[in-house]
Design an enzyme around this catalytic site. Structure first.
Site, short mmCIF file in Angstrom:
data_model
loop_
_atom_site.label_atom_id
_atom_site.label_comp_id
_atom_site.label_asym_id
_atom_site.label_seq_id
_atom_site.Cartn_x
_atom_site.Cartn_y
_atom_site.Cartn_z
N GLU A 305 -28.25 -54.37 31.07
CA GLU A 305 -27.03 -54.46 31.89
C GLU A 305 -27.21 -55.43 33.05
O GLU A 305 -26.84 -55.15 34.19
CB GLU A 305 -26.61 -53.08 32.39
CG GLU A 305 -26.26 -52.13 31.25
CD GLU A 305 -25.71 -50.79 31.71
OE1 GLU A 305 -26.03 -50.35 32.82
OE2 GLU A 305 -24.94 -50.19 30.92
N ASP A 384 -24.79 -43.60 25.53
CA ASP A 384 -24.78 -43.52 26.99
C ASP A 384 -24.05 -42.27 27.48
O ASP A 384 -22.93 -42.38 27.98
CB ASP A 384 -24.10 -44.80 27.55
CG ASP A 384 -24.28 -44.92 29.04
OD1 ASP A 384 -25.00 -44.12 29.62
OD2 ASP A 384 -23.68 -45.84 29.63
N GLU A 406 -33.89 -38.19 29.44
CA GLU A 406 -33.02 -38.39 30.60
C GLU A 406 -31.68 -37.73 30.32
O GLU A 406 -30.99 -38.08 29.36
CB GLU A 406 -32.83 -39.90 30.87
CG GLU A 406 -31.95 -40.17 32.08
CD GLU A 406 -31.80 -41.67 32.38
OE1 GLU A 406 -32.83 -42.39 32.43
OE2 GLU A 406 -30.65 -42.12 32.56
N GLU A 412 -20.58 -38.37 34.57
CA GLU A 412 -19.94 -39.69 34.46
C GLU A 412 -18.86 -39.73 33.38
O GLU A 412 -17.69 -39.99 33.67
CB GLU A 412 -21.01 -40.74 34.19
CG GLU A 412 -20.43 -42.13 34.01
CD GLU A 412 -21.50 -43.17 33.71
OE1 GLU A 412 -22.69 -42.84 33.75
OE2 GLU A 412 -21.13 -44.32 33.42
N GLU A 530 -14.52 -31.80 25.12
CA GLU A 530 -14.67 -32.65 23.92
C GLU A 530 -13.38 -32.63 23.11
O GLU A 530 -12.94 -33.66 22.60
CB GLU A 530 -15.83 -32.12 23.09
CG GLU A 530 -16.02 -32.86 21.77
CD GLU A 530 -17.12 -32.24 20.92
OE1 GLU A 530 -17.23 -30.99 20.91
OE2 GLU A 530 -17.85 -32.99 20.26
N TRP A 561 -19.67 -54.37 24.57
CA TRP A 561 -20.43 -53.24 25.10
C TRP A 561 -20.93 -52.28 24.02
O TRP A 561 -21.80 -51.45 24.27
CB TRP A 561 -19.60 -52.47 26.14
CG TRP A 561 -19.44 -53.27 27.38
CD1 TRP A 561 -18.42 -54.13 27.68
CD2 TRP A 561 -20.34 -53.32 28.50
NE1 TRP A 561 -18.62 -54.70 28.91
CE2 TRP A 561 -19.81 -54.22 29.44
CE3 TRP A 561 -21.55 -52.69 28.79
CZ2 TRP A 561 -20.44 -54.52 30.64
CZ3 TRP A 561 -22.18 -52.98 30.00
CH2 TRP A 561 -21.63 -53.88 30.91
C1 GCV Z 1 -27.05 -47.07 36.83
C2 GCV Z 1 -24.35 -46.46 32.38
C3 GCV Z 1 -23.66 -46.29 33.69
C4 GCV Z 1 -24.24 -47.20 34.74
C5 GCV Z 1 -25.74 -46.91 34.84
C6 GCV Z 1 -26.36 -47.12 33.47
C7 GCV Z 1 -27.82 -46.77 33.47
O1 GCV Z 1 -24.07 -47.71 31.84
O2 GCV Z 1 -22.30 -46.53 33.55
O3 GCV Z 1 -23.60 -46.94 35.96
O4 GCV Z 1 -26.34 -47.72 35.80
O5 GCV Z 1 -25.72 -46.31 32.54
O6 GCV Z 1 -28.12 -45.65 33.07
O7 GCV Z 1 -28.64 -47.56 33.85
#
Ligand code: GCV
Length: 835
Positions: A305, A384, A406, A412, A530, A561
């Protein structure tokens, strides 16, 4: 002594000061009812004796005093020797053997594990809390208090406790300016204006909460790391945070930028194999350890990213990780190298491209090349933190490399603390999945903890992102996710139900009605969310290129993406099979890959994550995919409105503040769930052309569109994405005041008026609702939402109940814009009361 008294006072303040605001999360230490308190008073000693002077032992002792004072109304007396009366006795095994050999404590314990043990000696009963290290003693003290809070016996203790994995860390994505990436509970507790905050009270209190769960490490800045963090004037500031955490056994770690040798060190390279770069990392690590002797290590996001990484110099991730690891090694530090490496500029038109493959493709070939103090930190799923994903295949593919899972505690893609979503059931599914790396059972939890391949390190990392909000998360119920993360990191065999019940009882008390309601809502909430945001493995159908919050079904498509669901007019889902798709399923061990590869054995919940099927495809349940999409959205939205109904009887059974806060949150969520329901089902109706067998989608009883109302000043506007407004349109006021008048043409009777409007975050527009000339409701649109435009995230609803309507009544809504907010309206819907 004075210092100790001061510390005691400080420690005693949180509960008193913060009342029932949620500040203390699960450490309420609320007074037990008389009968239970009497039971404990009969057995609980009056004295606490501690051996050893480590700050962690001091914390343990003070916590015992605080907790027992709160729950039993008694203040333990402090003794420094084994008294000739019953006592709680705390200290490491080594200290207790030295200072009180008569206790004859023989045991061997794992680091951080603890042993609560009742010893009877000379007619005195001693409640011993001992451990191999100081931190374990602190954990044992919290565990004893938890037992009391949960009404468990403390009369005859003898259960050694061992943490499942050595690594139990949290990551905070805090920026040095005080903002938090994907944080929903306010600004950073650590940083402000480019520096560590002067007042670290919140850090101290956070350390205590983490310690109560057995969490032993915290990285304090965003993985999208600001290189300045490693500048020399930052390190003493970081040391202040480490000092504040230390009494709670929480070691500080930092997220680093891989380009730091160049940007901070002023070298002309950050090539990990360059001797000057290697020397720079070494001297930086030495500098940090001089200031923070128990520094835990680094977290590194590289080549992902937009972050720089070893690819700049054609080096491998192992080259990068080892260069930094070797600098940490002499001090006992570790580096967490994130497995979240992928290309976000992938060609979406190439059906063989697949972001889900990235972690395995990048790291599996390097297995065996990482040093022993490198841990690959792997997100639970291959994409993600979506509402549902299969376990990352990388968990089953590293045999000679440490790994950690993780998990994202901050919500989010799961409602950003505006939606109730209790995540432990989701995490359990991943942790319990047997990856079949051997003939015997090899669940993800065993692999990541290092048990399967006897790795020296491994465990759990939670991305938490708490903030300065009084309740840390912005939503009281979200606290359960941190509790659940910590409890699972200690013992992943706990059930999600047990965690939900424990958390509810510790946070809200023992009233069975309260426990049943809240724990029940928590347990069902992931499935509920969900159901209305992305069932069958579609992933969260949100605005993936924006704030990741509101509904936006197509946002994931036609861009690089790689969060594609590939829905079109013919079918839906991403073909990730080995036979015809991207080959992702070939990354699993054969038994697991085969299970997903065959439509006959692939679970319905993940079918669209791994297969592309026609809308008419029949699921195992016998329902077609399209009908399931419709039904699940209606079920999800209905479930949230039931949460509101279920919550209301709790009035008076819990404190008013949290009752009202949660009620408002659930009512908001109920409105949002309808926005999601309507948007997703309308989108799929348009795409598939297949009507809802139950006739609901596209037909909304009692709904009157704002664009069809009698408008004064309001102008019609097209909303993008179009499915986020009913009929694709809304009305906006570009004057000082506008009005939209609706004529009621239904049956007379008691009614509920739903006003669907937009609440963006760059203004606070006012609304007033009249029936005829009578004002019946007014409000300001000033909710905390992440959106500045009219879309799914800003769509909001106001429900006005208890209104009698007669045929021909005029319902007039006046809107008064403010700032960038145009008092926009979508529709009005009239429901007969009781519906
Ligand atoms: C900290 C996702 C999130 C990002 C985050 C990334 C990561 O893409 O939207 O905000 O960045 O994961 O885990 O590094």
């Amino acid at each position: 002594m004075l210092r100790k008294v001061a510390l005691l006072l400080v420690l005693l303040t949180p509960a008193n000061l913060h009342g029932e605001t949620g500040y203390n999360m699960w450490l309420q230490y609320a007074a037990l009812d008389d009968a239970s308190a009497r039971r404990y008073r009969d057995v609980a000693p009056a004295v606490v004796t501690s051996f050893g002077d480590a700050p962690t032992i001091e914390s343990a002792r003070q916590e015992l005093i605080l907790g027992i004072r709160g729950m039993l109304g008694r203040t333990l007396r402090i003794e420094s020797r084994l008294p000739a009366e019953a006592a709680i006795v705390i200290g490491t095994l080594a200290e207790l053997r030295r200072a009180a050999p008569q206790l004859a404590l023989a045991a061997s314990l794992e680091p951080d594990g603890y042993w609560p043990k009742t010893v009877r000696l000379n007619a005195n009963g001693y409640t011993i809390i001992t451990a191999e290290n100081d931190r374990g003693v602190l954990y044992g003290a919290f565990a004893l208090l938890r037992k009391i809070a949960l009404g468990e016996s403390i009369a005859d203790l003898d259960q050694k406790q061992t943490p499942y994995a050595p690594i139990r860390w949290v990551n905070e994505w805090d920026n040095l300016d005080g903002t938090i990436e994907r944080g929903y509970g306010g600004r950073s507790i650590f940083w402000n204006n480019g520096r560590v905050r002067e007042d670290l009270t919140r850090v101290r209190d956070y350390g205590r909460l983490l310690a109560s769960l057995g969490i032993n490490g915290c990285s304090i800045n965003n993985v999208n790391a600001n290189p300045l963090l490693l500048s020399s004037d930052m390190i003493p500031q970081v040391a202040r945070i480490a000092d504040t955490f230390r009494p709670w056994g929480v070691r500080v770690a930092l997220a680093i930028d891989f380009g730091s040798p160049q940007s901070v060190g002023k070298l002309n390279t950050y090539d990990p194999l360059d001797p000057a770069v290697i020397a720079w990392w070494k001297s930086k690590a030495d500098e940090i350890y001089r200031a923070v002797p128990d520094f835990a290590g680094f977290v590194l996001k590289a080549d992902s990213e937009g972050r720089v990484g070893p690819s700049t110099y054609n080096r491998t991730h192992a080259d990068a990780a080892n260069a930094v690891a070797r600098a940490l090694k002499p001090h006992g530090g570790v580096i967490f190298y994130r497995g979240f490496v992928y290309d976000h500029h992938m060609d979406w038109q190439n059906l063989k491209n697949d972001r889900a493959r990235a972690a395995y493709d990048n790291f599996h070939p390097l297995d065996g090349q990482f040093d022993d103090n490198v841990v690959i930190q792997i997100k639970n799923g291959p994409i993600d933190f979506q509402v549902r994903e299969p376990a990352s295949p990388l968990f089953g593919a590293l045999e000679k490399t440490n790994q950690a899972i993780e998990l994202q505690v901050t919500q989010e893609y799961t409602g950003q603390a505006r939606h109730l979503v209790f995540l432990p059931p989701m995490w359990k599914e991943t942790l319990d999945l047997d990856m079949r790396v051997r003939d015997s059972s090899t669940p993800v939890k065993a692999l990541i903890s290092g048990r399967t391949f006897r790795r020296p390190a491994g465990g759990f990392v939670g991305v938490v992102n708490i903030g300065l909000d009084e309740n840390w998360f912005g939503n009281h119920l979200s606290q359960a996710n941190l509790y659940g993360f910590g409890r699972l990191a200690w013992d992943p065999d706990l059930s999600a139900r047990q965690i939900a019940e424990e958390w509810t009882r510790l946070s809200f008390g023992d009233d069975p009605k309260v426990v049943e309601t809240i724990a029940g809502m928590q347990i069902s909430s992931w499935r509920t969310y969900e159901n209305y945001t992305g069932p069958l493995g579609l992933q969260t159908l949100t605005d993936i290129v924006g704030n990741h919050y509101g509904v936006a079904v197509e946002a994931s498509e036609r861009n690089g993406w790689g969060q594609w669901h590939r829905a079109d007019e013919r079918g839906v889902g991403m073909d990730r099979t080995a036979a015809t798709g991207t080959g992702f399923l070939g990354q699993y061990r054969p038994a697991v890959g085969r299970m997903y590869e065959s439509i006959a054995t692939c679970p319905d919940d993940l079918i669209l994550f791994v297969h592309h099927v026609p809308y008419t495809h029949l699921l195992h349940s016998g329902k077609s995919v399209i009908q399931y999409i419709y039904d699940s959205h209606y079920e999800g939205a209905e479930a949230v409105s039931k949460y509101v109904r279920d919550w209301k009887p709790l009035r008076g059974r819990i404190d008013d503040k949290r009752y009202e806060d949660v009620l408002a949150q659930l009512q908001y969520q109920a409105g949002q769930a309808v926005v999601w329901r309507d948007a997703v089902s309308a989108w799929f109706l348009r795409a598939s052309g297949i009507p809802d067998a139950k006739g609901r989608v596209g037909h909304y009883a009692g709904r009157m569109e704002a664009e069809a109302a009698n408008l004064t000043g309001y102008v019609v506007t097209t909303v993008t994405p179009r499915e986020t407004a009913s009929g694709g349109k809304a009305v906006e006021c570009k004057a000082a005041r506008c009005a939209a008048a609706f004529r009621y043409d239904g049956d007379p009777g008691w009614s509920e008026i739903v006003v669907q409007y937009f609440d963006v975050n760059n203004g606070a527009a006012r609304f007033r609702v009249f029936i005829g000339n009578q004002l019946v409701d007014e409000w300001t649109a000033a909710d905390r939402v992440p959106s500045r435009i009219l879309d799914g995230g800003s769509s909001a609803r106001r429900v006005i109940s208890g209104i009698v309507l007669r045929k021909g009544d005029e319902i007039r809504i006046e809107g008064m814009p403010d700032g960038g907010e145009t008092a926009a309206l979508d529709y009005v819907e009239i429901h007969a009361a009781g519906n």
